[in-house]
Design an enzyme around this catalytic site. Structure first.
Site, mmCIF file in Angstrom:
data_model
loop_
_atom_site.group_PDB
_atom_site.id
_atom_site.type_symbol
_atom_site.label_atom_id
_atom_site.label_comp_id
_atom_site.label_asym_id
_atom_site.label_seq_id
_atom_site.Cartn_x
_atom_site.Cartn_y
_atom_site.Cartn_z
ATOM 1 N N CYS A 1 0.677 -1.098 0.136
ATOM 2 C CA CYS A 1 0.042 -0.139 -0.099
ATOM 3 C C CYS A 1 0.889 1.251 -0.100
ATOM 4 C CB CYS A 1 -1.092 -0.144 0.941
ATOM 5 S SG CYS A 1 -2.357 1.007 0.947
ATOM 6 N N HIS B 1 -3.400 -5.100 0.507
ATOM 7 C CA HIS B 1 -3.018 -5.559 1.805
ATOM 8 C C HIS B 1 -3.025 -7.135 2.058
ATOM 9 C CE1 HIS B 1 -2.719 -1.546 4.018
ATOM 10 N NE2 HIS B 1 -3.475 -1.203 2.954
ATOM 11 N N GLU C 1 -1.391 -8.831 4.021
ATOM 12 C CA GLU C 1 -0.957 -8.952 5.371
ATOM 13 C C GLU C 1 -2.376 -9.600 6.270
ATOM 14 O OE1 GLU C 1 -1.819 -4.712 5.845
ATOM 15 O OE2 GLU C 1 -1.021 -5.979 4.352
#
Length: 259
Positions: free
Chosen positions: A113, A221, A223
């Site tokens: 990001c 994202h 994660e």
């Protein structure tokens, strides 16, 4: 066996609107530890506290995280406007030269990001302050309401270059991702290769051409749900392998150059 150390770039926050802290999302640390199989180390991104050289010597790789503040437009030759949002000049001063040093050395990093945008700016690229204001573009920002699961839900497809590094890594040239960003790439930096796009033409996946190490970076994202998501898991796994190679004194053959 000692695990490689991954520096996770932190962000500045205020607790109770008063107490300043350097903080990082738990999901970043969990992805680095459980999927990349590396030691997560939160980095206070402030040149008054540490130097780029100290970071390069202390860590085997870096995760350039997302964050609410944006890269200051002065870093790519433009004036700040209200649309550019909040800034973190201390993080700019650490991460932009860190990216350039890693590219030169072959030390691995994974941009996420804001980190994706930092890679582009570090290599001489520019950014749009607000993607949703561009003709024909969608709103890529995090939904204002809902649970975490709803906010990080898969929202659009990313089309990757056939035979490119991301398509090879994911085993497909089309993947589904979340989207939680306001800014995006305007002009790619020198050697920055855009390897994947959202349906509205927004760049979503990049790498640095001819870099001697791992430079894969994404606008979404990964994660979130990294251990179970079919896109996130191979990305963090490959990053961990690159960090282990660096820690072992070997410059990993970069995925973006592999045949």
């Amino acid at each position: 066996m000692t695990r490689p150390v991954v520096g996770i770039i932190g962000n500045v926050h205020l607790i109770n609107d008063q107490y300043p802290v350097h903080a990082g999302g738990q999901m970043n640390s969990r992805a680095v530890s459980k999927v990349s199989d590396c030691v997560p180390l939160l980095i206070p991104a402030d040149p008054g506290l540490l130097s780029v050289d100290e970071l390069l010597d202390s860590c085997d790789g870096f995760v350039l995280t997302g964050g609410r503040p944006n890269v200051h437009p002065e870093e790519y030759g433009e004036e700040a406007t209200a649309a550019h949002g909040a800034f973190d000049r201390a993080r700019d001063a650490i991460v932009l030269p860190l990216v350039r040093a890693c590219v030169e050395r072959g030390q691995p990093f994974l941009g996420i990001c804001r980190g994706f945008q930092e890679v582009n700016v570090a290599m001489g690229g520019t950014l749009y302050p607000e993607i949703r204001d561009l003709p024909g573009r969608n709103n890529h920002r995090m939904p204002p309401d809902g649970t975490m699961e709803e906010k990080f839900a898969l929202r659009h497809e990313v089309t990757l270059t056939e035979g490119g590094p991301f398509a090879r890594l994911f085993g497909s040239a089309r993947v589904m991702t979340n989207t939680l960003h306001g800014q995006g790439i305007k002009a790619p930096g020198s050697r920055v290769v855009i390897d994947g796009y959202a349906p509205d033409g927004t760049p979503e996946a990049i790498y640095v051409r001819d870099a001697p190490g791992f430079t894969l970076s994404v606008q979404w994202h990964p994660e979130w749900n990294a251990a179970d998501d079919p896109v996130s898991r191979p990305l963090f796994t490959a990053f961990g392998e690159a960090c282990r190679a660096w820690a072992g004194g070997r410059k990993a053959y970069p995925l973006q150059m592999a045949g």
